[in-house]
Design a protein around this motif. Structure first.
Motif, PDB file in Angstrom:
ATOM      1  N   PRO A  86       6.262  -8.803  12.169  1.00 49.61           N
ATOM      2  CA  PRO A  86       6.367  -7.651  11.668  1.00 49.61           C
ATOM      3  C   PRO A  86       7.807  -7.041  10.906  1.00 49.61           C
ATOM      4  N   PHE A  87       8.730  -7.766  11.408  1.00 48.54           N
ATOM      5  CA  PHE A  87       9.980  -7.221  10.932  1.00 48.54           C
ATOM      6  C   PHE A  87      10.283  -7.977   9.402  1.00 48.54           C
ATOM      7  N   TYR A  88       9.587  -9.282   9.129  1.00 50.29           N
ATOM      8  CA  TYR A  88       9.588  -9.321   7.834  1.00 50.29           C
ATOM      9  C   TYR A  88       8.535  -9.183   7.191  1.00 50.29           C
ATOM     10  N   GLY A  89       7.288  -9.029   7.833  1.00 48.73           N
ATOM     11  CA  GLY A  89       6.181  -8.789   7.084  1.00 48.73           C
ATOM     12  C   GLY A  89       6.028  -7.265   6.463  1.00 48.73           C
ATOM     13  N   LEU A  90       6.731  -6.423   7.222  1.00 47.72           N
ATOM     14  CA  LEU A  90       6.523  -4.999   6.633  1.00 47.72           C
ATOM     15  C   LEU A  90       7.458  -4.911   5.143  1.00 47.72           C
ATOM     16  N   PRO A  91       8.477  -5.281   5.102  1.00 44.08           N
ATOM     17  CA  PRO A  91       9.282  -5.220   3.834  1.00 44.08           C
ATOM     18  C   PRO A  91       8.628  -6.025   2.537  1.00 44.08           C
ATOM     19  N   ARG A 103      13.788  -0.711  18.121  1.00 49.35           N
ATOM     20  CA  ARG A 103      13.196  -0.530  16.892  1.00 49.35           C
ATOM     21  C   ARG A 103      11.868  -1.316  16.328  1.00 49.35           C
ATOM     22  N   ILE A 104      11.668  -2.214  17.139  1.00 55.86           N
ATOM     23  CA  ILE A 104      10.585  -3.202  17.000  1.00 55.86           C
ATOM     24  C   ILE A 104       9.182  -2.351  16.811  1.00 55.86           C
ATOM     25  N   TYR A 105       8.927  -1.363  17.640  1.00 55.65           N
ATOM     26  CA  TYR A 105       7.994  -0.677  18.179  1.00 55.65           C
ATOM     27  C   TYR A 105       7.605   0.215  17.065  1.00 55.65           C
ATOM     28  N   ALA A 106       8.533   0.925  16.407  1.00 54.63           N
ATOM     29  CA  ALA A 106       8.294   1.712  14.921  1.00 54.63           C
ATOM     30  C   ALA A 106       7.882   0.905  13.602  1.00 54.63           C
ATOM     31  N   ILE A 107       8.677  -0.284  13.869  1.00 51.29           N
ATOM     32  CA  ILE A 107       8.210  -1.132  12.568  1.00 51.29           C
ATOM     33  C   ILE A 107       6.904  -1.880  13.048  1.00 51.29           C
ATOM     34  N   ASP A 108       6.591  -2.422  14.140  1.00 51.23           N
ATOM     35  CA  ASP A 108       5.267  -2.963  14.361  1.00 51.23           C
ATOM     36  C   ASP A 108       4.071  -1.919  13.963  1.00 51.23           C
ATOM     37  N   GLU A 109       4.216  -0.739  14.441  1.00 47.63           N
ATOM     38  CA  GLU A 109       3.161   0.399  13.966  1.00 47.63           C
ATOM     39  C   GLU A 109       3.214   0.689  12.566  1.00 47.63           C
ATOM     40  N   ALA A 110       4.296   0.675  12.012  1.00 50.75           N
ATOM     41  CA  ALA A 110       4.224   0.630  10.387  1.00 50.75           C
ATOM     42  C   ALA A 110       3.408  -0.442   9.743  1.00 50.75           C
ATOM     43  N   PHE A 111       3.813  -1.642  10.145  1.00 52.74           N
ATOM     44  CA  PHE A 111       3.200  -2.844   9.779  1.00 52.74           C
ATOM     45  C   PHE A 111       1.723  -2.859   9.959  1.00 52.74           C
TER      46      PHE A 111
END
Length: 397
Positions: free
Chosen positions: A136-141, A167-175
Motif C-alpha cells: 500500500p505504501f507505493y500503491g496509494l500514491p 504510519r502504515i496503518y493509516a496508509i493501508d486504510e486509505a488504500f
C-alpha cells in the motif's frame, strides 16, 4: 480465466528468492493468457552499499541501469513474465516525523513512477489491471496514475509495523478504501478489509502441486529415528517455548529446522540439544524432496494478533508430499479441519506429535495428497482471474 489483458503487479517482493511467494505463483499463471509486468519492491541506496560490502544480495547492476532493468523471464509454468527492477530509492522508514518523511518518500515515488511509466510506454501497455501485492505504501500514491482499468489490492498478510512503523496503518486504510477491490488470502483478513471496502474477496494460498507431488511419499518411513521438520523463515513468528518443550520431552526424535535464521534466539535456545539440527536455506526446487524426508511437519507460530492473519504456504506443501501437519492455534484455518492437528498448549503439542508419528499410514498419506491437489495454484489463479473478470464486467459498480 481472464485473458488478453495487461496486468501490472506492484509487488512487495522480488521475483526470485529462497521461498515460494503467492504473488509469484499467481502472476506466473495469469501470464499464460495475459501480459504481466511484475514490478519488484525497490531496494534502497543502503541496500546497494551493503551489497557492495558483501552483506546482502541485491540486483545492483539492474538497479543502477548497468544492465537492463526490464527482463523477460521464462517461468516454470511455461509462461513469460516481464520483470522490472526499479532504480534505488532513499531509505526513509527510519524518519519518524511525517513533515520530514513525506518529501523524501514523495521523491521515491516519483523515481519509481518515472521508471514504471517509461517501461509501460515502451511495452505499449493499455488499460492495465493494476494488482498491488501487499504494498500500500507505493500503491496509494499510484492510484489513477497508470491509466488503469482496474486497481486491486492483493493483501496476503496482516499489517504490521516492523518495516514502515505505525504510519502504515493509516496508509493501508486509505488504500483499502480507494481501490476498486481487495483480494485477501484468509477469512480473517477479509473480515478486516470489509470494514473499509465491501468489495473484498478471498483467494486462499495454494501449492505447486505437480512439483511437490513428484517427490511425495508413498509409504510411512521406517527410520529408526523419526524426523519432525520445519522449513521456512526462522523469525519473530516462531514459538520457541512450545518447540523447546517438545524437543526436551521427545529426546529420541530428531528435529530439523531449515531456513533463513532471522531470530538468533531460536538457535541459541534449541541448538544445545543433541536431537536438533539447523540447516541453511535451500533452493525452491529442492524443497519438495526435503519435505518428503519428514515424518511430521510443524508450523509452530506464536498466537498473537499478527499471526491470526496467516494462511501458511507450507501447510499445503507438507500435505502435497503426504506429510502430517501439527500446528499451534495461531489462526482459524477451518478449511483444514480433520486434515491437520492443532495443539492448544505445550503438553498437547507433544502428545499430538507422538500420535501423528504412531498412527500415520499409507491411506492417510494418500488422503493428504488428494486434499492438497484441490488447493493447487492453478485452481487459485482461476479463482483470482474470475474475480477480475467479474469486476471488469460489472464496471466496478
Amino acid at each position: 480465466m481472464i485473458k488478453n489483458r495487461d496486468i501490472v503487479c506492484i509487488a512487495n517482493t522480488t521475483w526470485f528468492g529462497e521461498y515460494t511467494k503467492s504473488t509469484v505463483q499467481l502472476m506466473s499463471r495469469l501470464a499464460k493468457n495475459n501480459r504481466v509486468l511484475f514490478v519488484e519492491y525497490p531496494f534502497t541506496w543502503k541496500d546497494t552499499l551493503t551489497t557492495f560490502l558483501g552483506k546482502q544480495k541485491a540486483p545492483v547492476s539492474r538497479m543502477l541501469g548497468l544492465k537492463s532493468r526490464l527482463e523477460l523471464i521464462n517461468t516454470e509454468n511455461g509462461s513469460k513474465v516481464y520483470n522490472l527492477v526499479p532504480p534505488p530509492v532513499l531509505p526513509v522508514d527510519f524518519i519518524k516525523k511525517d513533515q520530514l518523511f513525506k518529501p523524501f518518500f514523495n521523491l521515491n515515488v516519483a523515481l519509481y513512477k518515472i521508471a514504471l511509466r517509461k517501461v509501460m510506454k515502451k511495452m505499449e501497455v493499455k488499460d492495465p489491471i493494476v494488482i498491488t501485492a501487499y504494498n500500500p505504501f507505493y500503491g496509494l500514491p499510484l492510484i489513477g496514475q497508470l491509466n488503469e482499468a482496474l486497481n486491486v489490492y492483493y493483501c496476503y498478510d496482516g499489517i504490521g509495523t516492523r518495516r514502515h512503523g505505525k504510519r502504515i496503518y493509516a496508509i493501508d486504510e486509505a488504500f483499502s478504501k480507494n481501490v476498486d477491490a481487495i483480494v485477501t488470502t484468509s477469512d480473517y483478513i477479509n473480515d478486516d478489509k470489509k470494514k473499509f471496502n465491501p468489495k473484498s474477496y478471498v483467494v486462499k494460498n495454494g501449492v505447486d502441486f505437480d512439483t511437490f507431488y513428484a517427490d511425495a511419499k508413498n509409504k510411512v518411513h521406517k527410520n529408526e529415528q523419526k524426523i519432525v521438520g520445519y522449513i521456512g523463515s526462522l523469525d519473530h513468528r516462531f514459538d520457541i517455548n512450545t518447540v523447546e518443550f517438545a524437543v526436551k520431552n521427545m529426546p529420541d526424535t530428531l528435529y530439523h529446522f531449515t531456513g533463513n535464521l532471522r531470530n538468533q534466539e531460536i538457535k541459541q535456545r534449541l541448538d544445545k540439544f543433541d536431537n536438533v539440527e539447523f540447516f541453511g536455506s535451500v533452493k525452491p526446487n529442492d524443497v519438495p524432496a526435503l519435505l518428503a524426508t519428514y515424518d511430521v511437519g510443524i508450523i509452530p507460530y506464536l498466537v498473537n494478533d499478527i499471526n491470526k492473519n496467516i494462511y501458511p504456504l507450507k501447510i499445503n506443501e507438507y500435505m502435497a508430499v503426504g506429510v502430517p501437519v501439527v500446528m499451534t492455534p495461531f489462526a482459524d484455518l477451518k478449511d483444514f479441519s480433520g486434515m491437520v492437528s492443532v495443539a492448544e498448549n505445550n503438553e498437547t503439542f507433544v502428545k499430538t506429535l507422538i500420535t501423528e508419528l504412531e498412527k500415520d499410514s499409507r491411506s492417510a498419506i494418500n488422503k493428504r495428497i488428494e486434499f492438497a491437489k484441490s488447493n493447487s495454484w492453478d485452481i487459485k489463479a482461476e479463482e483470482f482471474g474470475e474475480i477480475l473478470n467479474k469486476l471488469l464486467e460489472n464496471g466496478n459498480d
